[in-house]
Scaffold this motif. Structure first.
Motif, short mmCIF file in Angstrom:
data_model
loop_
_atom_site.label_atom_id
_atom_site.label_comp_id
_atom_site.label_asym_id
_atom_site.label_seq_id
_atom_site.Cartn_x
_atom_site.Cartn_y
_atom_site.Cartn_z
N THR A 41 -1.92 -0.42 -6.56
CA THR A 41 -0.70 -0.74 -7.30
C THR A 41 -0.11 0.47 -8.02
O THR A 41 0.93 0.35 -8.67
N ILE A 57 -1.96 -8.52 -9.62
CA ILE A 57 -3.14 -8.50 -8.77
C ILE A 57 -4.34 -8.76 -9.67
O ILE A 57 -4.53 -8.07 -10.68
N THR A 88 -3.87 -4.93 -1.29
CA THR A 88 -3.26 -4.73 -2.60
C THR A 88 -1.90 -4.06 -2.47
O THR A 88 -0.93 -4.44 -3.13
N ALA A 92 -7.82 -2.05 -6.77
CA ALA A 92 -6.57 -2.71 -7.17
C ALA A 92 -5.65 -1.75 -7.92
O ALA A 92 -4.43 -1.75 -7.70
#
Length: 308
Positions: A88, A72, A61, A84
């Motif tokens: 991010t 994503i 990720t 995720a």
């Protein structure tokens, strides 16, 4: 990520797939085909990557977030979505949710459809909203962290049990642990204010809405939980026996939070929980040893795709 992945442009999606989401090799291959068909039908480019664990998921990720992917797409339960969001955090790359796990509480909070095709539509056509994350003992979380009974329940719902019973694994573990679970003496420091309380569990909530899996039951953990207020909601529950547990659940499912001295709620930006004796802790549903636990909010640290 490696040269085997095409270099993305601003329209490309990275689909992060939990191999356990499909329920076996044959079912997983079927899931891959369904995902590919749903994205292809909308004319958008995508890559599907399987990540066997949180460490690999974070690596994939984070790499994808630096390489310009449009979003994503987390396919799995809350653990996959949390990975995720952590990967991010701070990048402004949004996360979309395809709910396909034992627990789908984050999907519930954001009104993500349960069907694969409809949730893919949200991934492609949804709008981006900023959300808070929080950090507990150095680890980012999106849903909640906790100390005491809830952590014992999470630890008792093993992967083997969840594969056999699904969401009922949590119910089984809950009943098993709630009977005779001892209180602990908690010391809670919230934004420099200190509170001493005897309780069964203390939750640190970033998300407000919870559901009971396939059961038609939803409830809020606290009266004012928000993903966008820059605060952690501290939820203290102190039932003394099984009937009091049932009463608290009844009140919570009806949003009746006031007037009960066995439920205490407040908000803070930074919280530290200590317990005597030390009790189990969990972060986004994963066992993480025992107290102490120290948490702080990360305001608007992540982005998520929600229905328009």
């Amino acid at each position: 990520m490696g040269s085997q992945y095409p270099y993305p442009d601003s329209e490309r999606f990275l689909v992060l797939l939990n191999p356990g989401a499909g329920g076996g090799a044959v079912a997983l291959e079927t899931l891959r085909r369904r995902l590919g068909g749903a994205f292809a039908a909308r004319g958008v480019p995508f890559d599907i990557v399987e990540a066997a664990g949180a460490e690999e998921g974070l690596r994939v990720t984070r790499a994808a977030a630096t390489r310009g992917y449009r979003a994503i797409v987390a396919v799995g339960g809350d653990g996959t979505v949390s990975v995720a969001l952590r990967g991010t955090a701070g990048t402004r790359v949004p996360v979309a949710i395809i709910p396909f796990g034992t627990g789908n509480q984050l999907a519930l909070n954001f009104d993500i459809p349960t069907s694969l095709e409809d949730s893919v539509r949200v991934a492609v056509e949804g709008e981006v909203t900023e959300i808070d994350l929080a950090r507990a003992n150095g680890e980012m979380f999106a849903l909640m962290a906790g100390a005491g009974l809830d952590a014992q329940v999470m630890a008792g719902a093993t992967a083997e049990l969840k594969s056999r019973l699904g969401f009922a694994a949590y119910l089984y573990s809950g009943l098993k642990n709630v009977i005779g679970h001892p209180d602990a003496d908690f010391r809670i420091t919230a934004d420099e204010e200190e509170l001493h309380v005897k309780a069964q569990m203390v939750l640190l909530a970033n998300a407000g809405q919870l559901g009971a899996g396939p059961l038609p039951v939803q409830f809020r953990m606290a009266p004012g939980v928000s993903f966008q207020d820059g605060l952690i909601d501290v939820c203290i529950y102190a039932p003394r026996n099984l009937p009091e547990v049932a009463r608290i659940l009844w009140r919570v499912t009806r949003n009746r939070f006031a007037g009960d001295d066995q439920m205490v709620f407040f908000q803070a930006r930074r919280v530290r929980i200590e317990a005597d004796p030390p009790v189990a802790i969990q972060i986004d549903g994963e066992p993480r040893g025992v107290t102490p636990i120290e948490a702080e909010v990360a305001p608007l640290a992540a982005c998520i795709l929600v229905p328009r």
